[in-house]
Design a protein around this motif. Sequence first.
Motif, PDB file in Angstrom:
ATOM      1  N   HIS A  17      35.668  37.923  46.376  1.00  0.00           N
ATOM      2  CA  HIS A  17      36.110  37.829  47.782  1.00  0.00           C
ATOM      3  C   HIS A  17      37.001  39.007  48.177  1.00  0.00           C
ATOM      4  O   HIS A  17      37.651  38.960  49.224  1.00  0.00           O
ATOM      5  CB  HIS A  17      36.857  36.506  47.997  1.00  0.00           C
ATOM      6  CG  HIS A  17      36.063  35.304  47.599  1.00  0.00           C
ATOM      7  ND1 HIS A  17      34.871  34.970  48.221  1.00  0.00           N
ATOM      8  CD2 HIS A  17      36.258  34.366  46.631  1.00  0.00           C
ATOM      9  CE1 HIS A  17      34.383  33.871  47.656  1.00  0.00           C
ATOM     10  NE2 HIS A  17      35.202  33.493  46.687  1.00  0.00           N
ATOM     11  N   THR A  20      36.461  40.720  51.656  1.00  0.00           N
ATOM     12  CA  THR A  20      36.955  39.894  52.770  1.00  0.00           C
ATOM     13  C   THR A  20      38.468  40.028  52.896  1.00  0.00           C
ATOM     14  O   THR A  20      39.004  40.214  54.002  1.00  0.00           O
ATOM     15  CB  THR A  20      36.592  38.413  52.545  1.00  0.00           C
ATOM     16  OG1 THR A  20      35.173  38.268  52.687  1.00  0.00           O
ATOM     17  CG2 THR A  20      37.275  37.508  53.550  1.00  0.00           C
ATOM     18  N   LYS A  60      37.519  31.448  49.017  1.00  0.00           N
ATOM     19  CA  LYS A  60      37.764  32.542  49.963  1.00  0.00           C
ATOM     20  C   LYS A  60      38.846  32.141  50.974  1.00  0.00           C
ATOM     21  O   LYS A  60      39.755  32.919  51.263  1.00  0.00           O
ATOM     22  CB  LYS A  60      36.452  32.901  50.687  1.00  0.00           C
ATOM     23  CG  LYS A  60      36.587  34.076  51.622  1.00  0.00           C
ATOM     24  CD  LYS A  60      35.242  34.701  51.945  1.00  0.00           C
ATOM     25  CE  LYS A  60      34.373  33.844  52.828  1.00  0.00           C
ATOM     26  NZ  LYS A  60      33.183  34.568  53.312  1.00  0.00           N
ATOM     27  N   GLU A 138      34.186  37.043  59.326  1.00  0.00           N
ATOM     28  CA  GLU A 138      33.920  36.473  57.994  1.00  0.00           C
ATOM     29  C   GLU A 138      33.108  35.183  58.047  1.00  0.00           C
ATOM     30  O   GLU A 138      32.730  34.645  57.008  1.00  0.00           O
ATOM     31  CB  GLU A 138      35.237  36.228  57.257  1.00  0.00           C
ATOM     32  CG  GLU A 138      36.094  37.487  57.094  1.00  0.00           C
ATOM     33  CD  GLU A 138      35.402  38.613  56.313  1.00  0.00           C
ATOM     34  OE1 GLU A 138      34.446  38.329  55.590  1.00  0.00           O
ATOM     35  OE2 GLU A 138      35.819  39.778  56.460  1.00  0.00           O
TER      36      GLU A 138
END
Lengths: 209, 72
Positions: A17, A20, A60, A138
Amino acid sequence: MAEPAAQTAFAEEALTHLDTLYRGALRLTHDPDAAQDLVQEAYLRALRYQHSYQQGTNMKAWLFAIMRNLFWDRFKGSRKEDVSLDDVGEFVLYDKLRDEGARPEADVLDKIAASEVVSAVDKLPPLHREVVLLVDVEGFSYKDAAQTLAVPIGTVMSRLHRARQQLQKSLFDYAVESGIVRPDGMNEGPPRNHGEASDFVGPRQVPQQ
Amino acid sequence: MRCEECSDKLDRFVDRELTNTEALEVQLHLEGCPDCMEHYDFQEHLKRVVKRSCDCDVAPTAFREKLRQILS
């Protein structure tokens, strides 16, 4: 502390992740070095508190929550900026274009450089910017965004709506400044031949949901 | 469904946050209402443009490796 193998597995999953988190940190701090510091600190904290992560839940979102809390604590002070966006009206850019008969309105968006869109996002107040990052960039659900930001879903929805209005205003201002549209909202460029098929490639079919 | 109600639900429709029944109602309205359909097109397009524009930043490779070493 977790067993070495478990810690490595946790770290590897967490690192999937990274992009992100880095994107989010970059948009929050506006500075690549500060973004790396923030992300590194977030990962170290995540490792320290990995026992509080529940397997099978959204890692995440969990990591992003750690990072944005650090951002508010370390970079902005613990008191969150209570910045409210002015009510700029509904669908500023869309309405301006539509009122003047500029069709299709979505074409204007394709003429705006990506860097200007990023700049418009960066100009949003942080509390609104982070909602756009989570939901629009996202792909977080409202529920996951609400959990990440520790606010009710209704707050996510209202911030998102205001942020999108503000984005349209910023993009309209840019489109006027750069000559993409005239101040009265008309599209610049050659007149469209309305008798022929549009070159607009956006969705005309409503997707099945 | 009236246009006003469709407009109220447009954010949630674009974000795939409506229930199946609500989404179907909006969908049926859009298919019969060119004005709302254009409105929907614009909102959907804006969302995609924001994602496309902000999506291109990725963590530098050296930073990824540094993190991997720190965390292992």
